[in-house]
Design a protein around this motif. Structure first.
Motif, PDB file in Angstrom:
ATOM      1  N   TYR A 190      12.313  20.640 -42.473  1.00  0.00           N
ATOM      2  CA  TYR A 190      12.262  20.261 -41.072  1.00  0.00           C
ATOM      3  C   TYR A 190      10.958  19.551 -40.760  1.00  0.00           C
ATOM      4  O   TYR A 190       9.875  20.082 -41.013  1.00  0.00           O
ATOM      5  N   CYS A 191      11.070  18.386 -40.214  1.00  0.00           N
ATOM      6  CA  CYS A 191       9.909  17.651 -39.741  1.00  0.00           C
ATOM      7  C   CYS A 191       9.508  18.161 -38.359  1.00  0.00           C
ATOM      8  O   CYS A 191      10.362  18.527 -37.547  1.00  0.00           O
ATOM      9  N   TYR A 192       8.208  18.200 -38.107  1.00  0.00           N
ATOM     10  CA  TYR A 192       7.723  18.506 -36.765  1.00  0.00           C
ATOM     11  C   TYR A 192       6.629  17.520 -36.388  1.00  0.00           C
ATOM     12  O   TYR A 192       5.988  16.912 -37.256  1.00  0.00           O
ATOM     13  N   THR A 223       3.409  18.745 -26.778  1.00  0.00           N
ATOM     14  CA  THR A 223       4.632  19.459 -27.094  1.00  0.00           C
ATOM     15  C   THR A 223       4.951  19.320 -28.574  1.00  0.00           C
ATOM     16  O   THR A 223       4.668  18.286 -29.183  1.00  0.00           O
ATOM     17  N   THR A 224       5.522  20.357 -29.145  1.00  0.00           N
ATOM     18  CA  THR A 224       5.999  20.315 -30.517  1.00  0.00           C
ATOM     19  C   THR A 224       7.476  19.951 -30.536  1.00  0.00           C
ATOM     20  O   THR A 224       8.289  20.578 -29.860  1.00  0.00           O
ATOM     21  N   TYR A 225       7.812  18.940 -31.325  1.00  0.00           N
ATOM     22  CA  TYR A 225       9.190  18.503 -31.490  1.00  0.00           C
ATOM     23  C   TYR A 225       9.612  18.711 -32.938  1.00  0.00           C
ATOM     24  O   TYR A 225       8.790  18.678 -33.860  1.00  0.00           O
ATOM     25  N   TRP A 226      10.902  18.901 -33.118  1.00  0.00           N
ATOM     26  CA  TRP A 226      11.464  19.184 -34.434  1.00  0.00           C
ATOM     27  C   TRP A 226      12.562  18.197 -34.796  1.00  0.00           C
ATOM     28  O   TRP A 226      13.357  17.784 -33.950  1.00  0.00           O
ATOM     29  N   GLY A 227      12.610  17.830 -36.056  1.00  0.00           N
ATOM     30  CA  GLY A 227      13.709  17.035 -36.564  1.00  0.00           C
ATOM     31  C   GLY A 227      14.931  17.889 -36.836  1.00  0.00           C
ATOM     32  O   GLY A 227      14.912  19.116 -36.695  1.00  0.00           O
ATOM     33  N   GLN A 228      16.005  17.225 -37.238  1.00  0.00           N
ATOM     34  CA  GLN A 228      17.275  17.922 -37.425  1.00  0.00           C
ATOM     35  C   GLN A 228      17.366  18.661 -38.752  1.00  0.00           C
ATOM     36  O   GLN A 228      18.280  19.468 -38.940  1.00  0.00           O
ATOM     37  N   GLY A 229      16.448  18.411 -39.652  1.00  0.00           N
ATOM     38  CA  GLY A 229      16.463  19.019 -40.970  1.00  0.00           C
ATOM     39  C   GLY A 229      17.174  18.155 -41.986  1.00  0.00           C
ATOM     40  O   GLY A 229      18.148  17.475 -41.672  1.00  0.00           O
ATOM     41  N   GLN A 282      12.614  11.364 -23.496  1.00  0.00           N
ATOM     42  CA  GLN A 282      12.842  12.303 -24.585  1.00  0.00           C
ATOM     43  C   GLN A 282      12.216  11.760 -25.868  1.00  0.00           C
ATOM     44  O   GLN A 282      12.082  10.547 -26.029  1.00  0.00           O
ATOM     45  N   VAL A 283      11.817  12.659 -26.743  1.00  0.00           N
ATOM     46  CA  VAL A 283      11.282  12.323 -28.048  1.00  0.00           C
ATOM     47  C   VAL A 283      12.272  12.775 -29.101  1.00  0.00           C
ATOM     48  O   VAL A 283      12.817  13.887 -29.024  1.00  0.00           O
ATOM     49  N   GLN A 284      12.513  11.922 -30.081  1.00  0.00           N
ATOM     50  CA  GLN A 284      13.412  12.243 -31.174  1.00  0.00           C
ATOM     51  C   GLN A 284      12.688  12.098 -32.506  1.00  0.00           C
ATOM     52  O   GLN A 284      11.893  11.177 -32.692  1.00  0.00           O
ATOM     53  N   LEU A 285      12.970  13.011 -33.427  1.00  0.00           N
ATOM     54  CA  LEU A 285      12.490  12.928 -34.796  1.00  0.00           C
ATOM     55  C   LEU A 285      13.705  12.810 -35.701  1.00  0.00           C
ATOM     56  O   LEU A 285      14.565  13.692 -35.696  1.00  0.00           O
ATOM     57  N   VAL A 286      13.771  11.744 -36.469  1.00  0.00           N
ATOM     58  CA  VAL A 286      14.899  11.488 -37.350  1.00  0.00           C
ATOM     59  C   VAL A 286      14.426  11.568 -38.786  1.00  0.00           C
ATOM     60  O   VAL A 286      13.547  10.804 -39.202  1.00  0.00           O
ATOM     61  N   GLU A 287      15.014  12.484 -39.548  1.00  0.00           N
ATOM     62  CA  GLU A 287      14.638  12.710 -40.930  1.00  0.00           C
ATOM     63  C   GLU A 287      15.632  12.050 -41.881  1.00  0.00           C
ATOM     64  O   GLU A 287      16.811  11.900 -41.569  1.00  0.00           O
TER      65      GLU A 287
END
Length: 120
Positions: free
Chosen positions: A94-96, A107-113, A1-6
């Motif tokens: 939101y980070c992408y 794939t496009t992934y999104w942060g939590q905002g 899995q990929v995670q984006l943390v803002e």
């Protein structure tokens, strides 16, 4: 899995500044592009800025000259420097990231905002 943390959002007065960061982690082969969208209450989610792996940038007209996007490829992290903030900049940001996983799937992934509020 990929995670984006803002991180980096907050409350600032008009004319103030913030610096947002977004770090990608997980099963990443390479990152093609990273950037930021924002969504104000009752509004659609709009592109703010994007940066590719080669350093090419693109900004929404509403933020050009005030915001600066940058990237640290070694840390898989994108930053957004928000200067001269105005109340209309208030939104959830939101980070992408456009990422190739270890299976080479793009794939496009999104942060939590993260909430940015500009108010006096």
């Amino acid at each position: 899995q990929v995670q984006l943390v803002e991180s980096g959002g907050g409350l600032v007065q008009p004319g103030g500044s913030l610096r947002l960061s977004c770090a990608a982690s997980g099963s990443i082969f390479s990152i093609y592009a990273m950037g930021w969208y924002r969504q104000a209450p009752g509004k659609q989610r709009d592109l703010v800025a994007t940066i590719t792996d080669s350093g090419s940038t693109n900004y929404a007209d509403s933020v050009k000259g005030r915001f600066t996007i940058s990237r640290d490829n070694s840390k898989n992290t994108v930053y957004l420097q928000l200067n001269s903030l105005q109340p209309e900049d208030t939104a959830v940001y939101y980070c992408y990231a456009r990422i190739r996983t270890l299976t080479i799937t793009l794939t496009t992934y999104w942060g939590q905002g993260t909430q940015v509020t500009v108010s006096s």
